[in-house]
Design a protein around this motif. Structure first.
Motif, short mmCIF file in Angstrom:
data_model
loop_
_atom_site.label_atom_id
_atom_site.label_comp_id
_atom_site.label_asym_id
_atom_site.label_seq_id
_atom_site.Cartn_x
_atom_site.Cartn_y
_atom_site.Cartn_z
N PHE A 50 -100.53 36.07 80.49
CA PHE A 50 -101.20 34.99 79.75
C PHE A 50 -102.40 34.42 80.49
O PHE A 50 -103.04 33.50 80.02
N GLY A 51 -102.72 35.01 81.65
CA GLY A 51 -103.83 34.51 82.45
C GLY A 51 -105.17 34.99 81.95
O GLY A 51 -105.26 35.88 81.09
N ASN A 52 -106.22 34.42 82.52
CA ASN A 52 -107.58 34.76 82.12
C ASN A 52 -108.37 35.41 83.24
O ASN A 52 -109.60 35.42 83.21
N THR A 53 -107.68 35.96 84.23
CA THR A 53 -108.38 36.65 85.30
C THR A 53 -108.97 37.95 84.76
O THR A 53 -108.45 38.53 83.80
N PRO A 54 -110.05 38.44 85.36
CA PRO A 54 -110.62 39.70 84.90
C PRO A 54 -109.59 40.84 84.87
O PRO A 54 -109.55 41.62 83.92
N GLN A 55 -108.77 40.94 85.91
CA GLN A 55 -107.76 42.00 85.96
C GLN A 55 -106.79 41.88 84.79
O GLN A 55 -106.45 42.87 84.14
N SER A 56 -106.33 40.67 84.52
CA SER A 56 -105.38 40.47 83.44
C SER A 56 -105.98 40.81 82.08
O SER A 56 -105.31 41.33 81.20
N LEU A 57 -107.26 40.53 81.92
CA LEU A 57 -107.93 40.80 80.64
C LEU A 57 -108.25 42.27 80.43
O LEU A 57 -108.39 42.72 79.30
N MET A 58 -108.33 43.04 81.53
CA MET A 58 -108.73 44.45 81.41
C MET A 58 -107.56 45.42 81.41
O MET A 58 -107.77 46.63 81.31
N THR A 59 -106.34 44.92 81.55
CA THR A 59 -105.19 45.82 81.66
C THR A 59 -104.08 45.44 80.68
O THR A 59 -104.05 44.33 80.16
N VAL A 60 -103.20 46.39 80.47
CA VAL A 60 -101.94 46.13 79.77
C VAL A 60 -100.87 46.28 80.83
O VAL A 60 -100.65 47.38 81.34
N GLN A 61 -100.24 45.19 81.18
CA GLN A 61 -99.33 45.17 82.31
C GLN A 61 -98.07 46.00 82.03
O GLN A 61 -97.63 46.12 80.89
N ASN A 62 -97.50 46.54 83.11
CA ASN A 62 -96.29 47.36 83.00
C ASN A 62 -95.18 46.64 82.26
O ASN A 62 -94.45 47.26 81.49
N LYS A 63 -95.02 45.33 82.51
CA LYS A 63 -93.90 44.63 81.87
C LYS A 63 -94.02 44.66 80.35
O LYS A 63 -93.01 44.60 79.64
N ILE A 64 -95.21 44.78 79.83
CA ILE A 64 -95.39 44.89 78.38
C ILE A 64 -94.85 46.24 77.90
O ILE A 64 -94.07 46.30 76.95
N PHE A 65 -95.24 47.31 78.58
CA PHE A 65 -94.73 48.63 78.22
C PHE A 65 -93.23 48.71 78.43
O PHE A 65 -92.52 49.34 77.63
N GLU A 66 -92.73 48.10 79.48
CA GLU A 66 -91.29 48.12 79.72
C GLU A 66 -90.53 47.39 78.61
O GLU A 66 -89.48 47.85 78.16
N GLY A 67 -91.06 46.27 78.15
CA GLY A 67 -90.44 45.56 77.04
C GLY A 67 -90.43 46.39 75.77
O GLY A 67 -89.43 46.44 75.05
N LEU A 68 -91.54 47.06 75.48
CA LEU A 68 -91.60 47.94 74.31
C LEU A 68 -90.57 49.05 74.43
O LEU A 68 -89.85 49.35 73.48
N ALA A 69 -90.50 49.67 75.61
CA ALA A 69 -89.57 50.78 75.83
C ALA A 69 -88.12 50.34 75.63
O ALA A 69 -87.30 51.11 75.12
N MET A 70 -87.82 49.09 75.98
CA MET A 70 -86.45 48.58 75.84
C MET A 70 -86.14 48.14 74.42
O MET A 70 -85.01 47.74 74.14
N GLY A 71 -87.12 48.17 73.55
CA GLY A 71 -86.89 47.73 72.18
C GLY A 71 -86.78 46.23 72.07
O GLY A 71 -86.07 45.71 71.21
N LYS A 72 -87.52 45.52 72.91
CA LYS A 72 -87.53 44.06 72.89
C LYS A 72 -88.80 43.55 72.22
O LYS A 72 -89.85 44.20 72.27
N ALA A 73 -88.70 42.41 71.59
CA ALA A 73 -89.90 41.76 71.06
C ALA A 73 -90.75 41.32 72.24
O ALA A 73 -90.24 40.75 73.19
#
Length: 143
Positions: free
Chosen positions: A43-66
């Motif tokens: 939820f941050g606004n750092t350049p790195q955060s804005l330019m990437t899709v963090q692993n935890k997002i992919f991990e949540g998708l893989a687990m079938g979580k909202a």
């Protein structure tokens, strides 16, 4: 890095439902995440955060979580709001709270995100799918 500050703020606000848990190894963290109803992204606004899709997002998708995460061009290149994840304005706690509340109030939305997000992960971002794409690119380079 913000743990002490966050704990002090939660205590100051009397947030008894907020729990701070110690650092966990990946396997233990996965067991905790498996029990969750929602996975929070970045939820941050750092350049790195804005330019990437963090692993935890992919991990949540893989687990079938909202998944609820901050909106950015990088995230929008991968996920559709309301279909595979809920995207909210970064740096806006009220927007995050509203997204979480929507998942609570509309279980069918949460179920749709769970199903569509996991399907997207399996079809596009699983290790097997990434391997197939990498192999195809390597074959093109070799030819």
């Amino acid at each position: 890095p913000e743990r002490e500050k966050s704990q002090a703020k939660a205590q100051q606000m009397g947030l008894k439902q907020v729990k701070f848990i110690p650092w966990m190894e990946p396997g233990e963290l996965a067991r905790w995440a498996a029990q969750a109803d929602v996975i929070l992204g970045a939820f941050g606004n750092t350049p790195q955060s804005l330019m990437t899709v963090q692993n935890k997002i992919f991990e949540g998708l893989a687990m079938g979580k909202a998944v609820v995460t901050g909106d950015s061009p990088a995230v929008r290149a991968v996920l559709r709001h309301g279909e595979q994840a809920l995207l909210c304005e970064r740096g806006n706690p009220a927007a995050l709270a509203q997204a979480i509340q929507a998942l609570r109030e509309y279980p069918e939305l949460r179920q749709r995100l769970e199903q569509n997000g996991q399907r997207l992960f399996c079809e596009q971002y699983s290790l097997a799918q990434i391997g197939h794409r990498a192999a195809a690119h390597l074959r093109q380079v070799i030819e």
